[in-house]
Write an enzyme that holds these catalytic residues in place. Structure first.
Site, PDB file in Angstrom:
ATOM      1  N   ASP A  17      36.665  13.394  34.508  1.00 21.22           N
ATOM      2  CA  ASP A  17      37.209  14.666  34.040  1.00 21.22           C
ATOM      3  C   ASP A  17      38.303  15.209  34.952  1.00 21.22           C
ATOM      4  O   ASP A  17      39.372  15.605  34.497  1.00 21.22           O
ATOM      5  CB  ASP A  17      36.087  15.703  33.899  1.00 21.22           C
ATOM      6  CG  ASP A  17      35.169  15.424  32.726  1.00 21.22           C
ATOM      7  OD1 ASP A  17      35.586  14.696  31.807  1.00 21.22           O
ATOM      8  OD2 ASP A  17      34.028  15.912  32.730  1.00 21.22           O
ATOM      9  N   ARG A  97      27.752  23.751  44.688  1.00 21.63           N
ATOM     10  CA  ARG A  97      28.869  24.349  43.954  1.00 21.63           C
ATOM     11  C   ARG A  97      29.456  25.606  44.613  1.00 21.63           C
ATOM     12  O   ARG A  97      30.682  25.753  44.661  1.00 21.63           O
ATOM     13  CB  ARG A  97      28.452  24.659  42.510  1.00 21.63           C
ATOM     14  CG  ARG A  97      28.208  23.417  41.649  1.00 21.63           C
ATOM     15  CD  ARG A  97      29.410  22.488  41.674  1.00 21.63           C
ATOM     16  NE  ARG A  97      29.287  21.375  40.744  1.00 21.63           N
ATOM     17  CZ  ARG A  97      29.252  20.107  41.095  1.00 21.63           C
ATOM     18  NH1 ARG A  97      29.297  19.786  42.376  1.00 21.63           N
ATOM     19  NH2 ARG A  97      29.158  19.147  40.195  1.00 21.63           N
ATOM     20  N   ASP A 126      27.717  24.433  35.747  1.00 25.39           N
ATOM     21  CA  ASP A 126      28.689  24.494  36.831  1.00 25.39           C
ATOM     22  C   ASP A 126      29.862  25.421  36.550  1.00 25.39           C
ATOM     23  O   ASP A 126      30.444  25.992  37.472  1.00 25.39           O
ATOM     24  CB  ASP A 126      29.208  23.089  37.152  1.00 25.39           C
ATOM     25  CG  ASP A 126      28.195  22.250  37.912  1.00 25.39           C
ATOM     26  OD1 ASP A 126      27.288  22.854  38.522  1.00 25.39           O
ATOM     27  OD2 ASP A 126      28.289  21.016  37.888  1.00 25.39           O
ATOM     28  N   SER A 178      27.605   9.860  34.040  1.00 26.46           N
ATOM     29  CA  SER A 178      28.294  10.875  34.822  1.00 26.46           C
ATOM     30  C   SER A 178      27.471  11.110  36.081  1.00 26.46           C
ATOM     31  O   SER A 178      26.285  11.421  36.002  1.00 26.46           O
ATOM     32  CB  SER A 178      28.422  12.177  34.025  1.00 26.46           C
ATOM     33  OG  SER A 178      29.008  13.185  34.818  1.00 26.46           O
TER      34      SER A 178
END
Length: 405
Positions: A17, A97, A126, A178
């Protein structure tokens, strides 16, 4: 007067991505793109990352070593709090994060960027974690979320986009997992894992051996804690990053830390996720057992309730909130006595506590024993039970008198 050119700082992992995002933002907005990568202890993702970012079109590439800060200011507070989302998940991704977003904001300010961008989807957690953190630390910055807006409908289309523009990516049509990795754990999703009835294929796991293939002899490990923070392994003093790396190695080789979970995402959907967190599972097990030894009953029970709230706060992207700081005050007070040693046995996917000791231990052998060394006053229980059970006895008497069921 012409409009000034956008300069965008992208939270860049080098995955599919974010590899697409760098080029897409350039083509969509004619923007200068600066990539920002935080080293949280991931291994494979950092290989060739700088070159990949430049091939994707980045005008500047930042790779920040955040491992020490991640362990000391994010992982240890979560460990001390006992934060496991829905009682199970150590939240490697969720804890990382806010730090990645903080680093992104710092570089964006340094580079005089007009905006930041992330590679989160419109139905993931996220996106909230990144954007809430940016709002908390730099509300003046615009936030782009290309994956929510762009024309691609599948990972296969993104792969084709990269192939057309010569952007190297790891993902392929044959292996569409992923992955998100840091020192605290690895998250694996997509592909066949989206069916919760499908057993995870062997190639989905990245850092642990299958329990049935682990050694047939157990590994014993002793962990010393000081005020809730692990400081030594088998008597050897270590810094946080080194300590977790060692436990990841020991745990992974013994099949420790595999988690297969259907969890409740913040946006309201259920998601099947596969996690590997050998070091985190070992440390949470040891820390929890030491607390059982040294915390009084009321504090231990109340802290268990708070642990769920703390985990929800992390999972829901509220790390930089006044509530988290307030909860840390309570947690840190409880950890003043969480000092001692826990001995564990690692064997074929299982972590068993086999010993624990502390100078602050509330365990009294003379009270617990059933030998002639027992000093507990057994007769005192007679009056205790009468008083303790009095409310129940009164209710029963009223029910009998009134005929109420």
């Amino acid at each position: 007067m012409s409009k000034s050119k956008e300069r965008i700082a992208v939270a860049y992992s080098g995955g599919l991505d974010t590899s697409v995002i760098v080029k897409w933002l350039q083509e969509k907005y004619n923007a200068d793109v600066v990539t920002v990568t935080g080293d949280l202890g991931q291994k494979k993702e950092l290989t060739g990352l700088k070159e990949k970012a430049k091939k994707s079109g980045a005008v500047k590439v930042y790779i920040q070593d955040l491992r020490k800060e991640f362990v000391e200011e994010y992982i240890w507070p979560a460990l001390k709090a006992g934060a496991l989302y829905e009682y199970n998940y150590p939240m490697a991704t969720a804890i990382g994060r806010p730090l990645l977003a903080k680093s992104l904001v710092e570089i964006a300010k340094k580079e005089k960027c007009t905006a930041v961008a992330h590679g989160c989807t419109g139905k993931g957690n996220d996106q909230v974690r990144f954007e809430v953190t940016v709002n908390a630390l730099a509300p003046e910055l615009k936030v782009f979320a290309p994956v929510r807006d762009w024309e691609f409908k599948s990972r296969e289309e993104e792969i084709a986009y990269c192939e057309q523009r010569g952007i190297p990516v790891v993902a392929s049509k044959k292996s569409p997992y992923s992955l998100d990795e840091n020192i605290w754990g690895t998250a694996i999703e997509c592909g066949v894992l989206e069916d919760p009835m499908v057993e995870p294929p062997a190639d989905a796991y990245q850092r642990t051996v299958a329990p049935n293939l682990a050694p047939d002899e157990p590994t014993y490990v002793s962990i010393d804690f000081k005020e809730g923070v692990p400081v030594t392994i088998d008597g050897k003093k270590m810094k946080g990053v080194q300590l977790i790396d060692l436990l990841n190695e020991l745990g992974g080789s013994n099949g420790i830390g595999r988690l297969d979970i259907v969890e409740n995402r913040l946006v309201g959907i259920k998601s099947r996720e596969i996690y590997e967190a050998p070091g985190a599972v070992i440390l949470h097990t040891a820390h929890r057992e030491l607390e059982r030894l040294v915390l009084d009953k009321d504090t231990a029970h109340y802290k268990a309730k708070l642990a769920n709230d703390y985990a929800d706060l992390i999972y829901n992207g509220l790390w930089f909130s006044p509530l988290r700081e307030a909860l840390d005050g309570f947690v840190n007070m409880t950890q003043k006595v969480v000092t001692g040693t826990v001995k564990l046995r690692l064997y074929r996917g299982c972590v068993d506590v086999v010993g624990r000791t502390s100078a602050y231990s509330l365990y009294d052998t003379k009270l617990a024993t059933y030998t002639d060394a027992d000093v507990f006053d057994h007769k005192s229980s007679i009056g205790f039970i009468k008083i303790y059970g009095l409310p129940m006895k009164t209710v029963a008497q009223v029910k009998r008198r009134t005929g109420r069921k």
